[in-house]
Design a protein around this motif. Structure first.
Motif, PDB file in Angstrom:
ATOM      1  N   LEU A 159       0.957  -1.151   0.103  1.00 42.47           N
ATOM      2  CA  LEU A 159      -0.111  -0.094   0.128  1.00 42.47           C
ATOM      3  C   LEU A 159       0.950   1.116   0.051  1.00 42.47           C
ATOM      4  CD1 LEU A 159      -2.737   1.327  -0.062  1.00 42.47           C
ATOM      5  CD2 LEU A 159      -2.951   0.984   2.334  1.00 42.47           C
ATOM      6  N   ARG A 160       2.167   1.361   0.630  1.00 41.91           N
ATOM      7  CA  ARG A 160       3.033   2.478   0.916  1.00 41.91           C
ATOM      8  C   ARG A 160       3.434   2.662  -0.825  1.00 41.91           C
ATOM      9  NH1 ARG A 160       4.116  -0.156   5.748  1.00 41.91           N
ATOM     10  NH2 ARG A 160       5.750  -1.132   4.975  1.00 41.91           N
ATOM     11  N   ALA A 161       4.053   1.331  -1.401  1.00 36.67           N
ATOM     12  CA  ALA A 161       4.444   1.378  -2.740  1.00 36.67           C
ATOM     13  C   ALA A 161       3.488   1.970  -3.522  1.00 36.67           C
ATOM     14  CB  ALA A 161       4.946   0.011  -2.944  1.00 36.67           C
ATOM     15  N   LEU A 162       2.288   1.477  -3.557  1.00 37.03           N
ATOM     16  CA  LEU A 162       1.068   1.828  -4.390  1.00 37.03           C
ATOM     17  C   LEU A 162       0.752   3.349  -4.234  1.00 37.03           C
ATOM     18  CD1 LEU A 162      -0.925   0.747  -6.583  1.00 37.03           C
ATOM     19  CD2 LEU A 162      -2.680   0.181  -4.529  1.00 37.03           C
ATOM     20  N   ASP A 163       0.751   3.733  -3.036  1.00 38.87           N
ATOM     21  CA  ASP A 163       0.380   5.254  -2.907  1.00 38.87           C
ATOM     22  C   ASP A 163       1.600   5.968  -3.572  1.00 38.87           C
ATOM     23  OD1 ASP A 163      -0.544   7.375  -1.693  1.00 38.87           O
ATOM     24  OD2 ASP A 163       1.224   7.384  -0.211  1.00 38.87           O
ATOM     25  N   ARG A 164       2.608   5.559  -3.542  1.00 36.08           N
ATOM     26  CA  ARG A 164       3.931   6.369  -4.049  1.00 36.08           C
ATOM     27  C   ARG A 164       4.063   6.171  -5.703  1.00 36.08           C
ATOM     28  NH1 ARG A 164       7.149   3.820  -0.136  1.00 36.08           N
ATOM     29  NH2 ARG A 164       8.160   2.736  -1.506  1.00 36.08           N
ATOM     30  N   GLY A 165       3.166   5.192  -6.294  1.00 38.01           N
ATOM     31  CA  GLY A 165       3.287   4.900  -7.503  1.00 38.01           C
ATOM     32  C   GLY A 165       4.285   3.859  -8.012  1.00 38.01           C
ATOM     33  N   ASP A 166       4.912   3.352  -7.038  1.00 36.97           N
ATOM     34  CA  ASP A 166       6.180   2.393  -7.225  1.00 36.97           C
ATOM     35  C   ASP A 166       5.925   1.107  -7.647  1.00 36.97           C
ATOM     36  OD1 ASP A 166       7.719   4.615  -6.502  1.00 36.97           O
ATOM     37  OD2 ASP A 166       8.135   3.820  -4.401  1.00 36.97           O
ATOM     38  N   ILE A 167       4.545   0.585  -7.428  1.00 35.99           N
ATOM     39  CA  ILE A 167       4.082  -0.674  -7.861  1.00 35.99           C
ATOM     40  C   ILE A 167       2.924  -0.403  -8.658  1.00 35.99           C
ATOM     41  CG2 ILE A 167       2.742  -1.224  -5.714  1.00 35.99           C
ATOM     42  CD1 ILE A 167       3.972  -3.913  -6.141  1.00 35.99           C
ATOM     43  N   ALA A 168       2.499  -0.908  -9.557  1.00 35.73           N
ATOM     44  CA  ALA A 168       1.321  -0.792 -10.686  1.00 35.73           C
ATOM     45  C   ALA A 168      -0.016  -1.052  -9.737  1.00 35.73           C
ATOM     46  CB  ALA A 168       1.505  -1.629 -11.906  1.00 35.73           C
ATOM     47  N   SER A 169      -0.217  -2.280  -9.234  1.00 36.81           N
ATOM     48  CA  SER A 169      -1.525  -2.521  -8.346  1.00 36.81           C
ATOM     49  C   SER A 169      -1.301  -3.386  -7.250  1.00 36.81           C
ATOM     50  CB  SER A 169      -2.336  -3.109  -9.549  1.00 36.81           C
ATOM     51  OG  SER A 169      -1.504  -4.633  -9.895  1.00 36.81           O
TER      52      SER A 169
ATOM     53  N   ASP B  56      12.852  -1.355  -4.925  1.00 38.10           N
ATOM     54  CA  ASP B  56      11.891  -1.955  -5.972  1.00 38.10           C
ATOM     55  C   ASP B  56      11.920  -3.541  -6.237  1.00 38.10           C
ATOM     56  OD1 ASP B  56      14.101  -2.222  -7.408  1.00 38.10           O
ATOM     57  OD2 ASP B  56      13.342  -0.675  -8.978  1.00 38.10           O
ATOM     58  N   GLY B  57      12.971  -4.179  -5.587  1.00 40.77           N
ATOM     59  CA  GLY B  57      12.887  -5.639  -5.340  1.00 40.77           C
ATOM     60  C   GLY B  57      11.867  -6.262  -4.480  1.00 40.77           C
ATOM     61  N   TRP B  58      11.615  -5.533  -3.427  1.00 36.70           N
ATOM     62  CA  TRP B  58      10.429  -5.570  -2.582  1.00 36.70           C
ATOM     63  C   TRP B  58      10.875  -6.858  -1.367  1.00 36.70           C
ATOM     64  CZ3 TRP B  58       8.047  -1.664  -3.767  1.00 36.70           C
ATOM     65  CH2 TRP B  58       7.934  -1.065  -5.070  1.00 36.70           C
ATOM     66  N   LEU B  59      12.108  -7.094  -1.535  1.00 35.92           N
ATOM     67  CA  LEU B  59      12.290  -8.301  -0.541  1.00 35.92           C
ATOM     68  C   LEU B  59      13.729  -8.032   0.130  1.00 35.92           C
ATOM     69  CD1 LEU B  59      11.760 -11.629  -2.366  1.00 35.92           C
ATOM     70  CD2 LEU B  59      10.358 -10.700  -0.559  1.00 35.92           C
ATOM     71  N   ASN B  60      13.600  -8.168   1.538  1.00 34.33           N
ATOM     72  CA  ASN B  60      14.835  -8.143   2.428  1.00 34.33           C
ATOM     73  C   ASN B  60      15.286  -9.744   3.024  1.00 34.33           C
ATOM     74  OD1 ASN B  60      15.666  -5.624   1.813  1.00 34.33           O
ATOM     75  ND2 ASN B  60      14.632  -4.870   3.524  1.00 34.33           N
TER      76      ASN B  60
ATOM     77  N   SER C 292      15.183  -9.588  -4.599  1.00 32.54           N
ATOM     78  CA  SER C 292      14.056  -9.478  -5.432  1.00 32.54           C
ATOM     79  C   SER C 292      13.437 -11.102  -5.671  1.00 32.54           C
ATOM     80  CB  SER C 292      14.151  -9.104  -6.845  1.00 32.54           C
ATOM     81  OG  SER C 292      15.018  -9.561  -7.454  1.00 32.54           O
ATOM     82  N   THR C 293      12.338 -11.233  -6.149  1.00 32.48           N
ATOM     83  CA  THR C 293      11.739 -12.552  -6.388  1.00 32.48           C
ATOM     84  C   THR C 293      12.842 -13.167  -7.299  1.00 32.48           C
ATOM     85  OG1 THR C 293      10.097 -11.830  -8.019  1.00 32.48           O
ATOM     86  CG2 THR C 293       9.323 -12.235  -5.695  1.00 32.48           C
TER      87      THR C 293
END
Length: 191
Positions: free
Chosen positions: A89-99, A157-161, A177-178
């Motif tokens: 949701l934070r990434a979506l709010d910033r426009g960093d993820i499409a959906s 933008d890899g979304w994983l740590n 990332s995945t």
């Protein structure tokens, strides 16, 4: 629905709160954003035995229209607050993820990779509305305070740590990332 007598007692002040008369006294009622957000993120029914990230997707923020979810998040979050919210949701709010659907696909892909390997356990009990994380059980030994974990994040933008097991001193996360996770796992499992 309010009666006409009750409606006459409520006055909307300029500040955005609600003023009501109670026993002849003015009472100022202010909106409680964290309570509204808590209700929006609460799972219905609660996930008691969640085994996958998908089994945690039971709250309003997971099922309402994406537009409505973003509107409420933006309305309540503001510049001064940081509401507890899932990484996506934070990434979506910033426009960093499409959906939101793309984010769910990432969560499910990580779960598929890790659940197919021995030793990885999904941990569903995390903060409000979060997707959970994965622990590498063999790393939980000796003086380990936190075993090796894979967590979802909106920090890159890899979304994983990948976080190495640690005792007293917290380890720094390794961004991944995945796409890179499978090739990184032999190293992560050796930590």
């Amino acid at each position: 629905m309010l009666s006409s007598q009750e409606s006459a007692l409520i006055v909307l002040p300029r500040s955005g709160g609600v003023r009501a008369k109670h026993d002849g006294n003015d009472v100022q009622l202010e909106p409680v954003p964290r309570l509204e957000w808590s209700l929006a993120t609460e799972a219905h029914p609660p996930a008691t035995e969640a085994a996958t990230p998908a089994s945690l997707r039971r709250s309003w923020i997971h099922t309402a229209s994406e537009r409505q979810v973003l509107e409420l998040f933006r309305k309540l979050n503001g510049a001064a607050r940081r509401l507890p919210a899932p990484w996506w949701l934070r990434a979506l709010d910033r426009g960093d993820i499409a959906s939101r659907a793309e984010a769910f696909k990432i969560e499910d892909e990580v779960h598929a990779i890790l659940s197919s390997r021995p030793g990885w356990v999904f941990v569903p009990w995390v903060g409000t509305s979060e997707a959970g994380y994965w622990e590498y059980a063999p790393s939980d030994r000796g003086d380990v305070r936190m075993p090796t974990t894979i967590v979802l994040t909106d920090d890159h933008d890899g979304w994983l740590n990948a976080v190495p097991a640690y005792g007293e001193t917290e380890s720094l996360p390794v961004p991944t990332s995945t796409g890179k996770l499978l090739s990184l796992l032999p190293q992560v499992e050796a930590w």
